[in-house]
Structures are given as structure tokens and as C-alpha cells.
Design an enzyme around this catalytic site. Sequence first.
Site, short mmCIF file in Angstrom:
data_model
loop_
_atom_site.label_atom_id
_atom_site.label_comp_id
_atom_site.label_asym_id
_atom_site.label_seq_id
_atom_site.Cartn_x
_atom_site.Cartn_y
_atom_site.Cartn_z
CG ASP A 160 -1.88 -1.08 1.31
OD1 ASP A 160 -2.21 -1.63 0.25
OD2 ASP A 160 -2.34 -1.40 2.42
CG ASP A 205 -2.39 -4.33 -1.47
OD1 ASP A 205 -3.52 -4.38 -1.95
OD2 ASP A 205 -2.11 -4.85 -0.37
CG ASP A 249 -5.89 -0.28 0.95
OD1 ASP A 249 -6.43 0.48 0.12
OD2 ASP A 249 -5.54 -1.44 0.69
NE ARG A 253 -10.19 -3.60 -3.76
CZ ARG A 253 -9.30 -4.43 -3.25
NH1 ARG A 253 -8.28 -3.95 -2.58
NH2 ARG A 253 -9.45 -5.73 -3.37
#
Length: 462
Positions: free
Chosen positions: A264, A293, A297, A350
Amino acid sequence: MMRLKSVLACAGLLAGVFVVLSQPAAHAAPTRYEAENSPAVCSGTIDSNWSGYSGSGFCNGNNATGAFAQFTVNAGAAGTATLGVRFANGATGARSADLIVNGSTAQSVSYEATGAWNTWVTKTLTVSVNAGSNTIRFNPTTSNGLPNIDYIDVEVGGTPPPPPGGIIGWATESGGTTGGAGGPTITVSTFADFRTQAQAAGARTILVNGMLSGSGTVEISANKTIRGVGANSGVSATTLNIEDMHPANVVIQNMNIRGVPGNDAIQIENATHVWIDRNTLSSTIESDPDYYDGMLDITHGADYITVSWNIFRNHWKNSLVGHSDSNASEDRSHLRVTYHHNWFDRTFERSPRVRFGETVHVFNNYYSNINNNTSSYAIASVMDAGLLVEANVFENVQQACWSRSGYGDSDPGRLVARDNSLTNSGPCETNGSVAALPYGYTAENVGTVKSSVTAGAGAGKL
Ligand code: GCU
Ligand code: CA
């Protein structure tokens, strides 16, 4: 310890606090003109056979050139009016019409296919109006006729955008977010110095000078502002981790941040009070969606987070809120995030995908070109998350929102959508109601969102 507390807090919230949202007082209300109410004219029939319309029906114009729908609209003063035209087009192709204001053709409008006659979307148009009464007519230019038209919302003037620089939303709640305010300001121009300062204890503002390439993870400690100098500073090849702090009280501003292969770029885990503002976060689109990734997040019961005025560009798994379907006990009643005035450009999944969090507020964002394949989407609400998706612009987005259908292996979430503008985009699927927001805010009129976001978002704008 934290995880046990989360379970207890969750039991309290489950008592049924889900209320239908009311319009916040600060939100400028457009005036709605229903197609079925005189003096509106429909050259066709007022029908009610396709569900989802508002009022008592919609205009089904005759499928013929010139079979129009006309509205009579009042303006308090001459000026620019934003029209939100709600329509459904269950045919296979777009239908085109002239928009005629007070007898003069102002523009031609293409009403894209919405997939079904009961799938209603809102298209935003801008026109000039006179003071007093105006006629606004949609006149089909081919024998396919008009789409079915439900109503138009009209707002003259419109609300100014919230001032860039102010913090609003969830990060202002429960004590607020101030970052390094009150501590010293330190400029760093090597990655080693950046890491040392970011991990040091105590409040400080860290000015990042230049594009610093690192490795591994930087564990940012509490009470920090990390701010890029100028338009071209930031970090690459490292994960910025904000973890296990209540509050973290971290601000990340004006940074260029690059996706990190296999990891991330920014990770917020079991931490509260974070403001991610005016950064440019970008990657490259690799053929493997898992090459990078997440970009941002937010997991493990993280809370009180505002994500504003950022550019997210060229990334696949962009912003996950809640990492697992089996993490309800830690996540439920947390994961409260506000996303506003961000530009999501080619972020193929996302933006965000939310499990359990409520109310995640997604307003005044601009989504463009989220369409690299048939499973691209902007927003997903799953696992009983609650999302308010308000006054966003979607252009060339495969699917604006998932909720009622769930997504992937995840169960459905709840989602309330209002005042969004969709162009050449799949629907924003809605489901149920969500909890009211505790904070005040003014949503910008959707008609000006694209221009204010493209002008104001990203690094170099402070
Ligand atoms: C169908 C549909 C109508 C629509 C029409 C059209 O008949 O039921 O609501 O207006 O198609 O093609 O325009
Ligand atoms: Ca028709």
C-alpha cells in the site's frame, strides 16, 4: 484491548440508529419541476408503468422528431442555471435532443442508454436564464424521440465550493485533527531524514523538499503534519503507515505519492484522526491488478478520517475501507471517512470499496475514465456499510456504485445517492437508508464540481 472495546461499542450502535437522512440546512435546495405537473407540457403521455419516478409519473414523449417535453421555470434573477434532468432510457442507443431555452436552441444533449426503463439517472446541464419565467424544452432530433423524463431540478446561481484549505467532515469530529500544529517546523530533503522526523515523538510539521525515494515502511508517529514543498515534492517506493494510535492526529498535504509494488502507498490501521489533503497519488496501470496493492487503505477500525482535494490517478485497487468480510467486530461503528473534492481518474476499482463503515460520505468528487474493463467500478458499499454518495460527477465510469447487489464475495451494503451527475456511466445502485451525519457542510452544486476539482485538487495547489 482495542479490539474488545470495538465489540462493546458495536453492541450499543446495533440498537437501530439508522435514520433517513434529511437535507442538511446548509445545502442549497434546487427547485424541482415534475414533468407531469402543469404548466409542464409532454407531447406524449404521462405514464407510471416504470418504477422509480418521483411525483405521480413521468413524460413518455411520442417517439417522433419534435415531440417535446417542456418545463416552465422561475428564476429570481438572470444568471446561470444548473439543470439536473432525471431520465431513463431503456433503449439500446443514446437519444438526442435539442435543449431550447425561451425559444432559442442552447445546446444539443445526448441521453445515453441507462440499461432499463426503470433505471433513472440525472444529467447536469448549464444554461442561461432570464429573471422571471423561462421555458425549457427538450426537443428530440430523431424519430427515436426522447428518453422518459421524470423531472428537472433547477438551481440559479449555485453554491460556491468550500474553500480549499478548510478541513471538513469526519476528521473534524471527536476532538478534530490538527497534525503538527504547535510543534516545530523541520525541512527534510533526504529520505533518511524524512523517516527520522516522521518516526520521532512529539508534534512537528515536516516539510518534504524534493521527491524522496525510499524503501520499506515509514511508521508515522502521532501529531505530525507532512507537507510537500512546491508542486514536485513527495515520496516514492515506500509505504506511509499510520497505525495503532487513538488519536494519530496526522495530516498529509501537498505530497506526490507513488504506488509501491506489492504494497500500500498509504495505510491507516486501527488509528483515528487523519486528514489526507491535496496530494497527487499516482501509479501505472500494469496488466496484473495486484502489481500494486492499495493506494490509500483504511482498515482495522480506523476512524475519523477526511480525504479531500486529492488526485488519485492510474491505480487499480485504489482505496479500500475495511479489509475483510469477517472483521465486523473490529470495524462496525468505525471506519468513518469523508471523501470530498477528489479527482479519481483511471482508478479502476475501490474508490472507495467500503465494508461495515457508516456513514462514509462521498461528495463532490469527480470520477473520470473508470472503464478499462467490464468489472471496473467507482464505489462499492458492502457488508452492511452505509454510504451517502452526493453531488459527484461520473464520466465514462463502467459502474458508478454497487450496493444492493453486493460486490465480489461480499454481501450488500446500504447506499443513498442524491444529486449525482452521470455521463456515459453505469448506474449508482442504491439500497436502504444510512445514519445522519453529525457535522455541518455545504455540498457544492454538482454543475460546478468538475471545474472546481480539476482546478483545485492535487499537489501544487496550496
Ligand atoms: C417502451 C417503454 C416506454 C418508452 C418507449 C420508448 O415502450 O415502455 O416507457 O417511452 O419504449 O421507446 O420511448
Ligand atoms: Ca417514448
